[in-house]
Design an enzyme around this catalytic site. Structure first.
Site, mmCIF file in Angstrom:
data_model
loop_
_atom_site.group_PDB
_atom_site.id
_atom_site.type_symbol
_atom_site.label_atom_id
_atom_site.label_comp_id
_atom_site.label_asym_id
_atom_site.label_seq_id
_atom_site.Cartn_x
_atom_site.Cartn_y
_atom_site.Cartn_z
ATOM 1 N N SER A 1 -3.078 -0.508 -7.197
ATOM 2 C CA SER A 1 -1.883 -0.714 -7.232
ATOM 3 C C SER A 1 -1.338 -1.900 -6.333
ATOM 4 O O SER A 1 -1.928 -2.405 -5.303
ATOM 5 C CB SER A 1 -1.079 0.393 -6.805
ATOM 6 O OG SER A 1 -1.332 0.938 -5.552
ATOM 7 N N ARG B 1 2.143 -2.677 -3.708
ATOM 8 C CA ARG B 1 3.149 -1.749 -3.066
ATOM 9 C C ARG B 1 3.974 -2.939 -2.121
ATOM 10 O O ARG B 1 3.274 -3.801 -1.508
ATOM 11 C CB ARG B 1 2.744 -0.571 -2.618
ATOM 12 C CG ARG B 1 1.969 0.310 -3.544
ATOM 13 C CD ARG B 1 1.749 1.538 -2.824
ATOM 14 N NE ARG B 1 0.805 1.432 -1.678
ATOM 15 C CZ ARG B 1 0.974 2.216 -0.574
ATOM 16 N NH1 ARG B 1 1.841 3.146 -0.611
ATOM 17 N NH2 ARG B 1 0.536 1.829 0.664
ATOM 18 N N GLY C 1 -10.946 -6.838 0.237
ATOM 19 C CA GLY C 1 -11.669 -8.075 0.388
ATOM 20 C C GLY C 1 -12.463 -8.810 -0.831
ATOM 21 O O GLY C 1 -12.407 -8.421 -1.948
ATOM 22 N N ASP D 1 -7.306 -4.742 3.880
ATOM 23 C CA ASP D 1 -6.417 -3.520 4.173
ATOM 24 C C ASP D 1 -7.232 -2.565 5.001
ATOM 25 O O ASP D 1 -6.418 -1.548 5.615
ATOM 26 C CB ASP D 1 -6.333 -2.831 2.560
ATOM 27 C CG ASP D 1 -7.439 -2.782 1.834
ATOM 28 O OD1 ASP D 1 -8.535 -2.865 2.270
ATOM 29 O OD2 ASP D 1 -7.354 -2.733 0.626
#
Length: 476
Positions: free
Chosen positions: A15, A17, A81, A239
């Site tokens: 996803s 966001r 990554g 992330d």
């Protein structure tokens, strides 16, 4: 010091966001304003990311963010990554990036290892062996028409940042996933680049989380309604680097599991740990915010369950995840367990049948129901997490007293409990929005809305986010 508002763009493997975060003294609140699916596209030449759709959804989300908040002061992007895009001399995208699950990347392994043997490669980069690491992808791509015109290589979060503000840069936490970075000097490793056939001129200048990139492009301001003075900043653009910032730990006697489509399991260190034992155990040294190191192993993650759900949906018989997990939790312990990192599970396809096949091949009964298959997946993940944490404590000598499980997997109570049972350690689950929170906190600190080191930022997380604690159950 007063508070302010930032927008966090979180690119996930399933996803995309956009979230709005309000941060200040005694304040931390995150609201999701936009979410869209991120699905790979299968073309005749392989599996690709649809990065143009990603950018479209990012801009749509920023438009909603501008409506949701009076004045957004900053924007930053984090994401997965390894995968990269090629740009020509004008900064134009040459082709949609290949997906790391595309099988073409495997041929790059032999090319790189013929030029630089794995032990020496690990000594230089401290990077876990994954056959789709960026250096192998780049080696496999040599000879592709796009490479003849390529002048710049950007990882996906850096690409989106470039499209937002026009600045070409490579943020170090994500650069450390490529296998192209010298883990000690924290700069590109020329000998590794040579082994992959990569020109050093292709690589962007490195930068750190907490630095400013530049103001948004006028066209982005016009399209979203954001002020043209809004700056794009660098955060932990991998992330997991952002997620670990938001780990609400009180000391260093903890392990972490950043759990989503992939799971990253490890311990935060103050310096790299590059040993032969670490290479054999396949541990990686990924850079974190404020000079930290995420010493971890990748585990396949909730991809196994997500792809099973997609397979049932494609077959015209979709499954409700909540009901599936409740039924799986009602099953007794002792069912089949597989290796979730078996290469057969990497690519999209009929995941349920692959899982059943692995059970049969290992002499275990194949799951006879969807609930049994889901329980097999979660038991297998919990066992893999336990092995990774045991190896991390052995290799680092760290005394681990608890596990912080952050990200979307924190919603999965069964997985959290099974992980506590498998490790014999309490699992602190949450925050679910750890990645966006970590992104926002690093932005807020740069803009003066928050102060202090990682411990201070984590204290804000402990105060203003909810977590659940899962104690290990008796094995008798």
């Amino acid at each position: 010091m007063t508070g302010g508002v930032v927008a966090a763009i979180d690119l996930g493997a399933s996803s995309v966001r956009v979230l709005v975060a309000r941060v200040g003294p005694g304040q931390l609140a995150v609201e999701e304003v936009h979410r869209a699916r991120n699905e790979p596209v299968a073309l005749p030449d392989g599996l690709h990311w649809d990065v143009l759709r990603l950018h479209h959804e990012v801009v749509a989300g920023l438009r909603l963010a501008a409506r949701a908040a009076d004045e957004i002061a900053g924007i930053a992007v984090d994401g997965w990554g390894i995968d990269y895009a090629l740009l020509d001399e004008d900064g134009s995208l040459l082709a949609n990036p290949y997906h790391h699950r595309d099988p073409r990347h495997g041929r790059g392994v032999d090319i790189v290892h013929a030029a630089m043997e794995p032990r020496r490669l690990y000594e230089r980069t401290g990077t876990q062996f994954l056959p789709f690491n960026t250096l192998y992808q780049l080696a496999a791509g040599q000879g592709h028409a796009a490479f003849d015109r390529a002048r710049t290589v950007l990882l996906i979060p850096d690409l989106i940042g470039f499209w937002l503000c026009g600045v070409v840069a490579a943020e170090r936490t994500n650069a450390s996933t490529t296998g192209l970075l010298d883990v000690r000097t924290r700069s590109w490793a020329p000998d590794v680049l040579g082994a992959a056939g990569v020109s050093p001129s292709w690589l962007a200048p490195l930068c750190d989380a907490g630095e400013a990139a530049g103001p948004i492009r006028p066209a982005i301001a016009s399209e979203t309604g954001l002020s043209p003075r809004v700056e794009v900043g660098h955060v932990g653009s991998h992330d997991t680097a952002s997620a670990v910032v938001a780990m609400p730990a009180v000391d260093d006697r903890v392990a972490f599991i950043s759990c989503g489509t992939w799971s990253l399991v490890g311990i935060e260190l103050s310096a790299p740990l590059v040993t032969e034992a670490g290479r054999v155990a396949n541990f990686t040294n990924e850079l974190g915010v404020d000079g930290r190191v995420r010493y971890l192993r990748n585990v396949m993650g909730l991809w196994l369950l997500q792809e099973s759900l997609r397979a049932w949906e494609r077959g015209g018989e979709p499954e409700d995840l909540g009901r599936l997990l409740a039924a799986a939790a009602a099953l007794p312990a002792g069912g089949p367990v597989i290796d979730p990192d078996d290469p057969i599970l990497l690519a999209p396809g009929d995941m349920p049948e692959r899982i059943r096949d692995l059970c049969r091949r290992s002499g275990q009964p194949a799951p006879s129901s969807r609930a049994a298959l889901a329980r097999c997946v979660l038991d297998s993940l919990a066992a893999a997490y336990a092995r990774a944490i045991a190896d991390a404590t052995r290799l680092t000598g760290r005394d681990v007293r608890a596990i912080h499980l952050v990200g979307g997997g924190a919603r999965n109570e069964l997985l959290c409990q099974l992980t506590a049972d498998a490790t014999g350690l309490p699992v602190v689950a949450g925050p679910v929005e750890a990645t966006a929170i970590g992104n926002a906190l690093v932005q807020a600190r740069r803009l003066g809305f928050a102060r202090g080191d990682l411990d201070a930022l984590r204290a804000l997380v402990r105060t203003h986010t909810a977590v659940a604690r899962h104690e290990p159950r008796s094995r008798t």
